[in-house]
Structure formats: C-alpha cells, structure tokens
Motif scaffolding. Structure first.
Motif, PDB file in Angstrom:
ATOM      1  N   SER A 154     -24.248  26.480   2.156  1.00 21.67           N
ATOM      2  CA  SER A 154     -22.793  26.329   1.345  1.00 21.67           C
ATOM      3  C   SER A 154     -21.531  26.222   2.260  1.00 21.67           C
ATOM      4  N   ASN A 155     -21.922  25.999   3.651  1.00 26.58           N
ATOM      5  CA  ASN A 155     -20.751  26.095   4.254  1.00 26.58           C
ATOM      6  C   ASN A 155     -20.753  25.063   5.595  1.00 26.58           C
ATOM      7  N   ASP A 182     -12.775  27.635  -0.783  1.00 27.78           N
ATOM      8  CA  ASP A 182     -14.077  27.016  -1.613  1.00 27.78           C
ATOM      9  C   ASP A 182     -13.976  26.368  -2.526  1.00 27.78           C
ATOM     10  N   SER A 190     -16.335  25.936   2.492  1.00 29.75           N
ATOM     11  CA  SER A 190     -17.438  26.739   1.594  1.00 29.75           C
ATOM     12  C   SER A 190     -17.396  25.852   0.136  1.00 29.75           C
ATOM     13  N   ASN A 247     -19.179  35.511   8.223  1.00 29.26           N
ATOM     14  CA  ASN A 247     -20.402  35.321   7.134  1.00 29.26           C
ATOM     15  C   ASN A 247     -21.752  35.395   8.159  1.00 29.26           C
ATOM     16  N   TYR A 305     -20.077  25.576  -3.076  1.00 24.41           N
ATOM     17  CA  TYR A 305     -20.996  26.243  -3.696  1.00 24.41           C
ATOM     18  C   TYR A 305     -21.319  25.344  -5.175  1.00 24.41           C
TER      19      TYR A 305
END
Length: 318
Positions: A148-149, A67, A96, A161, A98
C-alpha cells in the motif's frame, strides 16, 4: 508525525518542525466530501487540499506523505482514477494508498449491513482499481515498494513503517500506543502496551517514569510468522541473513520448497541467492541493502505482491 487535516494550522506545523518532527503524514483518505462523511471523517475535501498546501510550506515535498482509500461504497473505477490523479498532482514524494477494509462492528460496517450505503465494488472491480493505481503512480514517477505504499526515491521510503515490516524494534509512546522491544537484560523480545486512558497514562508516567500498561513476550513462532508475513508485503521480501539472526533458523527450512518453486516458476516470487536486482535500490532502504550480500532472500514480484495474501499460507510449513 501523523495528523488530521482538521487539526492542521501553520503555526502548529512550524512548532512541530522546530520540536524535531522531520516527516508529516496526513490522514486525507479522500477528496470527496460525501465519502468522507460516510467514513466518519470530520474534514472536507477543501480542508484536505488546504492542509497539504500548508504542510508543503513547512515540511516541503520531500517530507510529506498522505493516504488515500479506494474501493469505497458506490465508487467506480473512473471516479477513483480521477481522485487518484488529483492526489498525485498534490503529492509530495510519498503516498500510502489502501483498499477499504470493512471491519465488523464499526459504524461503517453497521451502516452497510442496514443497507444505508451503496454496495462495495466487487472483488474484480477492486482489483481493477488496484491495477489502475499501479499504472497511475508509475506514470507520476512513484515506485511500489510495499502493498500500500509508493515512493519517488529511496530516501522517501518510510523508515518508520519498515521497522514494522522487517521485524525491528520500535517505541510506542503515548496513550494506547504499542511497541516492540528487545529487553537488554535477557534479549527477550516483547510487545509493549501503553495505558489507553490519557489521564491514567499521565499518572503512570508521573509515578513510574513511563506509561506502559503491560509487556508480553513474543514467542519464537510469532517472530517467524511476522518476519515472513510482513516481510513479504514489501518488494524487499525476507532476507535470509535477518531471518537467521532473529530466529536462529534457516529461512529455507521453514518454507515449503515445492510450493516455493511453483510460485517462482509462475513469476510471483524471486529467490535471490546473493545476487541483487539492480532495481532493488528503488524499494529497499540503502542501509538494508547489505542484508542481501551474503545469502540473498525471498521476495515478491509486482504480480506476486498483488496475490500475497493467498501465497503466504501456502509457502509456510509451520
């Protein structure tokens, strides 16, 4: 399995793989040493790169994700673009990405209130970073399948997820872990909360066989809200078949038809009644495609996904 770059060692990774772990998620967050310190992380940018390299040797490109966080204090669009490109060069087949959320009462929030940090990017600047992220990930062959992925192919989509977003059951194992289960004896859906303190958790496991501290039934309203709110975070959206099976209600009856039509005409939502977009297999797991065969569903466009926090409250009637 999730891991931090500071705890990664080749020997441990090999042991994790031998134990059955088949996918690794690294909490990289940034390659910038100064920003990592601000966010309270113990690793450096060099540690992050080293961890990714080691993980690739064990889990390969196809079983590695990490991430990154943007819109950090003092961050510019140009700085984020450079860091994003660095991450994409290092990435496996999933990432990911964010936007930073400044949670109240956290050390980061307190430092910001005290004026110890540069200001956060403005909403317009953060939106520019989001849109630049869409552009760059697409250039590197990634599909945007959830807010966000990003994945390079259908097999890289995070099944773990997706269980959250589509209302499925999942186990919460370990101190402080939470889960969502359907009780076999009565069909009631419950949230499970593991004992937070490690020693108490282990004592519970030894005396009771598991470490769950409490179970709380999930109300019908909560189920409806979760299926819509979290489902609409994904490009898959909310399939009518799943919604009816889990709530006993028709999806169309809990949505505001007038507002729904407004957002469809604006190009933010799509109502697919049994007709699937041929590109859907880029952002929906193969095993879930059949849920669209009978009655289709409601799902966001790319433009709609960017505005979903504003859209959802207006389309829900409950």
């Amino acid at each position: 399995m999730e891991a931090n770059p500071t705890s990664i060692e080749s020997a441990k990774l090999q042991d994790f793989a031998k134990a059955g772990v088949n996918r690794l998620s690294l909490g990289i967050q940034s390659f910038n040493d100064k920003d990592l310190k601000v966010m309270g992380r113990d690793h450096s940018g060099t540690d992050a790169i080293r961890a990714i390299t080691k993980a690739k040797q064990v889990f390969h490109k196809e079983r590695l994700t990490f991430d990154l966080i943007f819109a950090r204090p003092g961050q510019t669009l140009e700085a984020w673009d450079d860091e994003l490109k660095q991450g994409l060069e290092l990435a496996g087949d999933h990432m990911s990405i964010y936007q930073l959320t400044m949670e109240r009462s956290t050390p980061l929030h307190k430092a910001s209130v005290r004026g110890e940090l540069p200001p956060l990017p403005s909403p317009d600047e953060a939106a520019d970073m989001y849109e630049q992220t869409l552009k760059r990930t697409s250039e590197y062959g990634f599909s945007h399948y959830e807010v966000s992925n990003y994945c390079q192919n259908e097999s890289a989509i995070s099944r773990h997820n997706f269980s959250y977003w589509q209302g499925m059951d999942y186990l919460g194992v370990g101190p402080g872990a939470h889960g969502r289960l359907t009780r076999t004896e009565d069909g009631v859906r419950v949230r499970t909360f593991g004992e937070f303190h490690p020693n108490k958790y282990m004592a519970l496991c030894e005396s009771e066989g598991e470490g769950i501290r409490k179970m709380v039934p999930i109300s019908a309203r909560e189920t409806i809200e979760e299926l819509i709110v979290f489902g609409m975070r994904t490009r898959m959206g909310v399939p009518r078949a799943r919604f009816q099976a889990m709530t006993g209600l028709y999806l169309d009856n809990v949505l505001d038809k007038e507002m729904l039509q407004t957002y469809i005409e604006a190009g933010f939502l799509i109502d697919e009644a049994g007709v699937m977009d041929q590109a859907m297999n880029k952002y929906v797991p193969n095993e879930l495609l059949s849920e669209w065969d009978l009655h289709g569903g409601i799902r966001p466009t790319e433009s709609g996904l960017e505005r979903m926090d504003s859209i959802v409250p207006h389309i829900m009637k409950i």
